[in-house]
Design a protein around this motif. Structure first.
Motif, PDB file in Angstrom:
ATOM      1  N   ARG B   4       2.163  -0.225  -3.408  1.00  0.00           N
ATOM      2  CA  ARG B   4       1.998   1.225  -3.456  1.00  0.00           C
ATOM      3  C   ARG B   4       2.399   1.937  -2.188  1.00  0.00           C
ATOM      4  N   ALA B   5       2.254   3.257  -2.228  1.00  0.00           N
ATOM      5  CA  ALA B   5       2.524   4.027  -1.019  1.00  0.00           C
ATOM      6  C   ALA B   5       1.482   3.712   0.037  1.00  0.00           C
ATOM      7  N   SER B   6       1.786   4.104   1.250  1.00  0.00           N
ATOM      8  CA  SER B   6       0.890   3.761   2.349  1.00  0.00           C
ATOM      9  C   SER B   6      -0.413   4.547   2.266  1.00  0.00           C
ATOM     10  N   ASN B 149      -3.234  -2.193  -1.196  1.00  0.00           N
ATOM     11  CA  ASN B 149      -3.224  -0.777  -0.819  1.00  0.00           C
ATOM     12  C   ASN B 149      -4.256   0.032  -1.571  1.00  0.00           C
ATOM     13  N   SER B 150      -5.305  -0.605  -1.970  1.00  0.00           N
ATOM     14  CA  SER B 150      -6.401   0.121  -2.589  1.00  0.00           C
ATOM     15  C   SER B 150      -7.587   0.123  -1.639  1.00  0.00           C
ATOM     16  N   PRO B 151      -7.838   1.258  -0.985  1.00  0.00           N
ATOM     17  CA  PRO B 151      -8.891   1.289   0.030  1.00  0.00           C
ATOM     18  C   PRO B 151     -10.234   0.838  -0.518  1.00  0.00           C
ATOM     19  N   ILE B 152     -10.523   1.210  -1.737  1.00  0.00           N
ATOM     20  CA  ILE B 152     -11.816   0.845  -2.300  1.00  0.00           C
ATOM     21  C   ILE B 152     -11.919  -0.662  -2.454  1.00  0.00           C
ATOM     22  N   LEU B 153     -10.862  -1.238  -2.972  1.00  0.00           N
ATOM     23  CA  LEU B 153     -10.869  -2.685  -3.154  1.00  0.00           C
ATOM     24  C   LEU B 153     -10.979  -3.392  -1.805  1.00  0.00           C
TER      25      LEU B 153
END
Lengths: 252, 252
Positions: B4-6, B149-153
DNA sequence: GGCGCTCCAATTGCATGCAGTTTGATGTCC
DNA sequence: GGACATCAAACTGCATGCAATTGGAGCGCC
């Protein structure tokens, strides 16, 4: 007998915890919309505590992802991007499949009665505001998590459910909770029967359709997060001094 | 192109965050054992900040489950029960299956190289202390999470991985990390091939065997949590005035 | 009118101070 | 010697105060 021995998970009665609970509820009931400012003094004054305590509470809520904390700036209610919302739901699906897997066939009669009573309450609330319906639906899932008697699972499910709740208020069209209620009933019934595979499938489908009903598309208009919308266009520039955006306030 | 995007997830450079990071690392490297006392003044003095900041940091770490905070009492490094450890691993398995599912076939060459480099580092560290080996192994999983790129994960995987790390230090016998390293390599290879089902199975098996190597049995002796051990015996009495236990200090 | 600048009120980051609670060490009595 | 009361040191819970940063109103300039 139900899942496990007892265990205490409830938050203590610190002033900090009290404020956390109050804010959390205000946020998920949309009394505080995403982007709403949360100045420390105002909170402190409102709750009759000092700024220190309000600040500490904001820190906790930020750790839960309900509040955004930027250095030297007023804290605001979090405004999750569409992608973050999708991620939250993905995680939630896995966690809640775990919940019902642990619970299938292990519920006491009393627990089943409690679940049914909760869904009855959801039913009665159908005439009321969307906010209350959404809160009750969320609390159904948290109630399930509690029945696993796994404090960690309770914490994670609660957190991610609240986050989802928050995003629903951002991206969802006027909520139609009817089918959700039926799905809750189906889940209870499958749990009682003890059909593990079935209940996992039901929960998966339930959450997936809640997510799909809500997150129909990236809906950038209502998504209002200018910075996120512009991000792909900014990627070409070297990541500093990209967004001056002097006059576009982030908050709507 | 990679997932994903940054997006920026790294903790800000607050004094609070600095202390959190330092303590977190000290805990997972077992420089601070479970049960170790963490008085606010001492921390403040050690890190050159006021008690307010140290206190705030402890609050954050408590939210992550690494520290136990009891009202009016000195904070201590958390001492998870055996059951909590098992729960943490169950959750971790689901979360990390999600990670590799999202990553399978979507990694860039650079990312694969980065993963391999990390495992090389794990390999080189095999001569060193267990603490460092465990930390590196944990960081491999967190590195994977970052690549989604998933902050939550990232946040959930990190948290639960740290918790597991903490319990390993409690219940694990002298760690044999060799097989874990091979399993890491197998996961990378399957990710590169893009075999989603295979990599999920590998990750599941990997974490399951790490858990089983560690949590062989409730091992109450080394588990040292007197209160938990005694809990079932105390259940008969009416939950108040149960444990006077005047002379048995909780900390070993 | 639109753009940039300056300055002040609003707000955060953090340290310190005080009151109340817990801890555990000492002394007393049996 | 061992159990119990007493008390001071240690520690937490919280409020307040001060310096630094921010944001936006007002003002001049184009």
């Amino acid at each position: 007998m139900a899942a496990r021995a007892s265990s205490k998970t409830s938050e203590s009665s610190d002033k900090v915890s009290v404020i956390c609970r109050a804010l959390r509820r205000a946020i998920i009931e949309q009394a505080l919309e995403p982007g709403a400012k949360l100045p420390e003094d105002a909170l402190g004054e409102r709750f009759g505590v000092s700024r220190t305590i309000a600040r500490h509470a904001l820190g906790q809520l930020a750790a839960e992802g309900l509040v955004e904390l930027r250095r030297n700036r007023i804290a605001v209610v979090a405004t999750p991007s569409w992608q973050e919302a999708r991620d939250a739901f993905d995680i939630r699906i896995e966690l809640e499949r775990l919940v019902v897997r642990q619970l299938a066939g292990r519920l006491t009669r009393a627990q089943i009665a409690e679940l049914n009573a909760h869904v009855d309450a959801e039913d009665r609330a159908r005439g009321g505001t969307d906010a209350v319906s959404i809160r009750l639906a969320t609390e159904f899932h948290i109630l399930l998590a509690h029945m696993t008697n796994s404090p960690i699972l309770v914490r994670y499910v609660s957190e991610v459910a609240y986050r989802c709740c928050l995003t629903l208020s951002l991206y969802s069209r006027p909520h139609s909770s009817e089918c959700a209620i039926n799905e809750h009933r189906a889940i209870i019934s499958a749990l009682a029967k003890g059909d593990e595979a079935k209940v996992m499938e039901l929960m998966h489908h339930h959450l997936d359709s809640v997510a799909n009903r809500a997150l129909v598309a990236p809906t950038p208009q209502r998504g209002r997060d200018l910075l996120d919308i512009l991000a792909p266009y900014a990627d070409e520039v070297t990541s500093d001094r990209v967004v001056k955006l002097p006059k576009i306030a982030r908050r709507g």
